[in-house]
Design a protein around this motif. Structure first.
Motif, mmCIF file in Angstrom:
data_model
loop_
_atom_site.group_PDB
_atom_site.id
_atom_site.type_symbol
_atom_site.label_atom_id
_atom_site.label_comp_id
_atom_site.label_asym_id
_atom_site.label_seq_id
_atom_site.Cartn_x
_atom_site.Cartn_y
_atom_site.Cartn_z
ATOM 1 N N ASN A 194 0.825 -1.209 0.000
ATOM 2 C CA ASN A 194 0.000 0.000 0.000
ATOM 3 C C ASN A 194 0.860 1.261 0.000
ATOM 4 O O ASN A 194 0.538 2.253 -0.679
ATOM 5 C CB ASN A 194 -0.920 0.004 1.221
ATOM 6 N N HIS A 195 1.954 1.237 0.757
ATOM 7 C CA HIS A 195 2.848 2.392 0.815
ATOM 8 C C HIS A 195 3.445 2.685 -0.552
ATOM 9 O O HIS A 195 3.445 3.835 -1.015
ATOM 10 C CB HIS A 195 3.956 2.121 1.831
ATOM 11 N N HIS A 196 3.931 1.667 -1.228
ATOM 12 C CA HIS A 196 4.543 1.873 -2.543
ATOM 13 C C HIS A 196 3.513 2.269 -3.584
ATOM 14 O O HIS A 196 3.783 3.117 -4.448
ATOM 15 C CB HIS A 196 5.279 0.604 -2.978
ATOM 16 N N THR A 197 2.316 1.693 -3.514
ATOM 17 C CA THR A 197 1.251 2.078 -4.439
ATOM 18 C C THR A 197 0.896 3.549 -4.259
ATOM 19 O O THR A 197 0.688 4.283 -5.237
ATOM 20 C CB THR A 197 0.011 1.196 -4.208
ATOM 21 N N GLY A 198 0.840 3.986 -2.998
ATOM 22 C CA GLY A 198 0.540 5.394 -2.730
ATOM 23 C C GLY A 198 1.620 6.323 -3.257
ATOM 24 O O GLY A 198 1.317 7.403 -3.793
ATOM 25 N N GLU A 199 2.879 5.931 -3.112
ATOM 26 C CA GLU A 199 3.963 6.759 -3.652
ATOM 27 C C GLU A 199 3.885 6.828 -5.177
ATOM 28 O O GLU A 199 4.072 7.906 -5.770
ATOM 29 C CB GLU A 199 5.311 6.187 -3.222
ATOM 30 N N ASP A 200 3.634 5.696 -5.832
ATOM 31 C CA ASP A 200 3.557 5.680 -7.296
ATOM 32 C C ASP A 200 2.422 6.565 -7.805
ATOM 33 O O ASP A 200 2.550 7.216 -8.847
ATOM 34 C CB ASP A 200 3.346 4.245 -7.792
ATOM 35 N N ALA A 201 1.315 6.593 -7.060
ATOM 36 C CA ALA A 201 0.137 7.332 -7.520
ATOM 37 C C ALA A 201 0.129 8.790 -7.087
ATOM 38 O O ALA A 201 -0.489 9.630 -7.753
ATOM 39 C CB ALA A 201 -1.130 6.646 -7.006
ATOM 40 N N GLY A 202 0.815 9.098 -5.985
ATOM 41 C CA GLY A 202 0.713 10.443 -5.447
ATOM 42 C C GLY A 202 2.031 11.182 -5.311
ATOM 43 O O GLY A 202 2.261 12.196 -5.980
ATOM 44 N N LEU A 203 2.927 10.669 -4.477
ATOM 45 C CA LEU A 203 4.158 11.392 -4.176
ATOM 46 C C LEU A 203 5.055 11.552 -5.396
ATOM 47 O O LEU A 203 5.554 12.657 -5.674
ATOM 48 C CB LEU A 203 4.927 10.678 -3.060
ATOM 49 N N PHE A 204 5.278 10.469 -6.130
ATOM 50 C CA PHE A 204 6.220 10.543 -7.251
ATOM 51 C C PHE A 204 5.718 11.468 -8.366
ATOM 52 O O PHE A 204 6.495 12.286 -8.888
ATOM 53 C CB PHE A 204 6.534 9.152 -7.782
ATOM 54 N N PRO A 205 4.443 11.393 -8.780
ATOM 55 C CA PRO A 205 3.961 12.369 -9.781
ATOM 56 C C PRO A 205 4.049 13.811 -9.281
ATOM 57 O O PRO A 205 4.364 14.728 -10.062
ATOM 58 C CB PRO A 205 2.512 11.939 -10.007
ATOM 59 N N PHE A 206 3.772 14.035 -7.998
ATOM 60 C CA PHE A 206 3.880 15.371 -7.412
ATOM 61 C C PHE A 206 5.299 15.906 -7.568
ATOM 62 O O PHE A 206 5.514 17.058 -7.994
ATOM 63 C CB PHE A 206 3.476 15.297 -5.935
ATOM 64 N N LEU A 207 6.293 15.083 -7.231
ATOM 65 C CA LEU A 207 7.676 15.525 -7.331
ATOM 66 C C LEU A 207 8.137 15.637 -8.779
ATOM 67 O O LEU A 207 8.907 16.547 -9.128
ATOM 68 C CB LEU A 207 8.585 14.541 -6.574
ATOM 69 N N ALA A 208 7.677 14.736 -9.635
ATOM 70 C CA ALA A 208 8.085 14.778 -11.050
ATOM 71 C C ALA A 208 7.643 16.070 -11.709
ATOM 72 O O ALA A 208 8.374 16.653 -12.527
ATOM 73 C CB ALA A 208 7.502 13.577 -11.792
ATOM 74 N N GLU A 209 6.459 16.548 -11.362
ATOM 75 C CA GLU A 209 5.941 17.784 -11.966
ATOM 76 C C GLU A 209 6.725 19.005 -11.510
ATOM 77 O O GLU A 209 6.982 19.910 -12.299
ATOM 78 C CB GLU A 209 4.464 17.942 -11.587
ATOM 79 N N ARG A 210 7.143 19.014 -10.260
ATOM 80 C CA ARG A 210 7.796 20.203 -9.698
ATOM 81 C C ARG A 210 9.314 20.148 -9.774
ATOM 82 O O ARG A 210 9.975 21.177 -9.704
ATOM 83 C CB ARG A 210 7.357 20.374 -8.236
ATOM 84 N N HIS A 211 9.862 18.939 -9.909
ATOM 85 C CA HIS A 211 11.315 18.787 -9.912
ATOM 86 C C HIS A 211 11.728 17.829 -11.026
ATOM 87 O O HIS A 211 12.060 16.669 -10.756
ATOM 88 C CB HIS A 211 11.797 18.272 -8.548
ATOM 89 N N PRO A 212 11.743 18.292 -12.261
ATOM 90 C CA PRO A 212 12.094 17.394 -13.369
ATOM 91 C C PRO A 212 13.509 16.833 -13.250
ATOM 92 O O PRO A 212 13.798 15.776 -13.821
ATOM 93 C CB PRO A 212 11.951 18.290 -14.604
ATOM 94 N N GLU A 213 14.359 17.500 -12.494
ATOM 95 C CA GLU A 213 15.729 16.993 -12.321
ATOM 96 C C GLU A 213 15.751 15.678 -11.526
ATOM 97 O O GLU A 213 16.759 14.960 -11.546
ATOM 98 C CB GLU A 213 16.601 18.044 -11.625
ATOM 99 N N ALA A 215 13.974 13.116 -12.249
ATOM 100 C CA ALA A 215 13.464 12.038 -13.105
ATOM 101 C C ALA A 215 14.255 10.731 -12.959
ATOM 102 O O ALA A 215 13.655 9.659 -12.806
ATOM 103 C CB ALA A 215 13.426 12.489 -14.561
ATOM 104 N N PRO A 216 15.594 10.764 -12.992
ATOM 105 C CA PRO A 216 16.336 9.494 -12.854
ATOM 106 C C PRO A 216 16.117 8.830 -11.493
ATOM 107 O O PRO A 216 16.039 7.598 -11.406
ATOM 108 C CB PRO A 216 17.800 9.906 -13.044
ATOM 109 N N VAL A 217 16.015 9.631 -10.450
ATOM 110 C CA VAL A 217 15.790 9.088 -9.107
ATOM 111 C C VAL A 217 14.418 8.438 -9.031
ATOM 112 O O VAL A 217 14.269 7.305 -8.543
ATOM 113 C CB VAL A 217 15.911 10.202 -8.043
ATOM 114 N N LEU A 218 13.407 9.141 -9.514
ATOM 115 C CA LEU A 218 12.046 8.611 -9.446
ATOM 116 C C LEU A 218 11.891 7.372 -10.313
ATOM 117 O O LEU A 218 11.165 6.438 -9.943
ATOM 118 C CB LEU A 218 11.048 9.691 -9.869
ATOM 119 N N GLU A 219 12.581 7.348 -11.444
ATOM 120 C CA GLU A 219 12.531 6.166 -12.313
ATOM 121 C C GLU A 219 13.140 4.961 -11.590
ATOM 122 O O GLU A 219 12.579 3.854 -11.624
ATOM 123 C CB GLU A 219 13.272 6.433 -13.618
ATOM 124 N N ARG A 220 14.277 5.185 -10.940
ATOM 125 C CA ARG A 220 14.904 4.076 -10.212
ATOM 126 C C ARG A 220 14.005 3.594 -9.081
ATOM 127 O O ARG A 220 13.828 2.374 -8.887
ATOM 128 C CB ARG A 220 16.261 4.515 -9.647
#
Length: 280
Positions: A194-213, A215-220
């Motif tokens: 559940n924690h990882h699903t929540g990050e994939d759906a919420g936290l990671f898109p939030f950070l990707a939009e505001r911090h494109p730099e 991208a490699p971290v979020l992809e990993r």
């Protein structure tokens, strides 16, 4: 009348994100807040608990084997809506007193994991109640000073739970897996999923939009979620297999723990500074 010992535990729990020392050190602990059956006042009590899966935890009204049910139990019988603090999470729950075979099976699981419960029952001139706390659907409150601190606190909660499971596996003398230990493993698996699903759906898109730099971290991190999902499934399979054995389960828990720790370390290193900056 306030209990000084309980109040010290409550203050330590809240100051340290659910971590306490003394007799509760290294145990599963929550704070249960009930409403007085007569007074209507709110009362908070530290209690040990057992995972039960599906958004439920169990608490046992042992009162140390006293002949009388504890006050918190009498309160929730009258007013079953309660508040629960678990680590940095706060949520509302409905208290359900288990009855008949359901109560007996839950209590037997508890005794299988800690024979002390049987000692309490032997001393008490009553059937010790078992209560399920069913979380009310909805996002829980997270008590943390920043987004980054919240992520770290959640990670630390999973670290503690995996450490407890490893300790329980070490203490369990039989070749087969105890019933409560099986539930503990499955609950941890579901929580991590559940924690990882929540990050994939919420936290990671939030950070990707505001911090494109990032991208490699979020992809990993997203790729690691997929690999961790495989490890979680392998642990589930080991736990639910007919005649589930300790050796296989312990090996899977060790593999999962090592992978989770590396994943958490990398995530904290790269995301917490950014999240703390967002919070300010």
């Amino acid at each position: 009348m306030p209990n000084d010992f309980n109040q010290q535990v409550i203050e330590e729990f809240r100051a340290n994100g659910g971590v306490v020392g003394g007799p509760f050190e290294g145990s599963r602990l929550l704070l249960l807040t009930t409403t007085g059956a007569r007074s209507g006042a709110r009362h908070t009590t530290p209690l040990g608990y057992l995972p039960d899966g599906d958004g439920r935890v169990l608490v046992i009204a042992s009162a140390g084997g006293a002949p009388r049910d504890p006050d918190w139990f009498r309160n929730l019988v009258t007013r079953p809506r309660v508040s629960v603090e678990a680590g940095v999470f706060r949520y509302e729950a409905d208290a359900v007193v288990l009855a008949g075979g359901e109560r007996d099976r839950a209590f037997a699981r508890a005794v299988g994991s800690d024979p002390g419960w049987a000692d309490y029952q032997a001393r008490a001139d009553r059937v010790i109640p078992v209560v399920a706390l069913q979380e009310i659907p909805g996002p829980p409150d997270i008590v943390a000073p920043s987004f980054g601190a919240a992520v770290k606190a959640v990670h630390d909660g999973f670290r503690r739970e995996l450490a407890l499971i490893r300790q329980e596996l070490s203490r369990n003398g039989g070749a087969s897996l105890g019933a409560q230990l099986r539930v503990n493993c499955l609950t941890a698996c579901q929580g991590l999923h559940n924690h990882h699903t929540g990050e994939d759906a919420g936290l990671f898109p939030f950070l990707a939009e505001r911090h494109p730099e990032l991208a490699p971290v979020l992809e990993r991190l997203a790729e690691e979620h997929l690999k961790l999902a495989d490890l979680l499934e392998e642990l589930r399979a080991a736990v639910t297999a007919d005649g589930a054995g300790q050796v296989r389960v312990r090996a899977e828990v060790e593999r999962l723990t090592a992978a989770i720790e590396e994943h958490f370390r990398y995530e904290e290193e790269h995301l917490i500074p950014v999240l703390d900056a967002v919070a300010h």
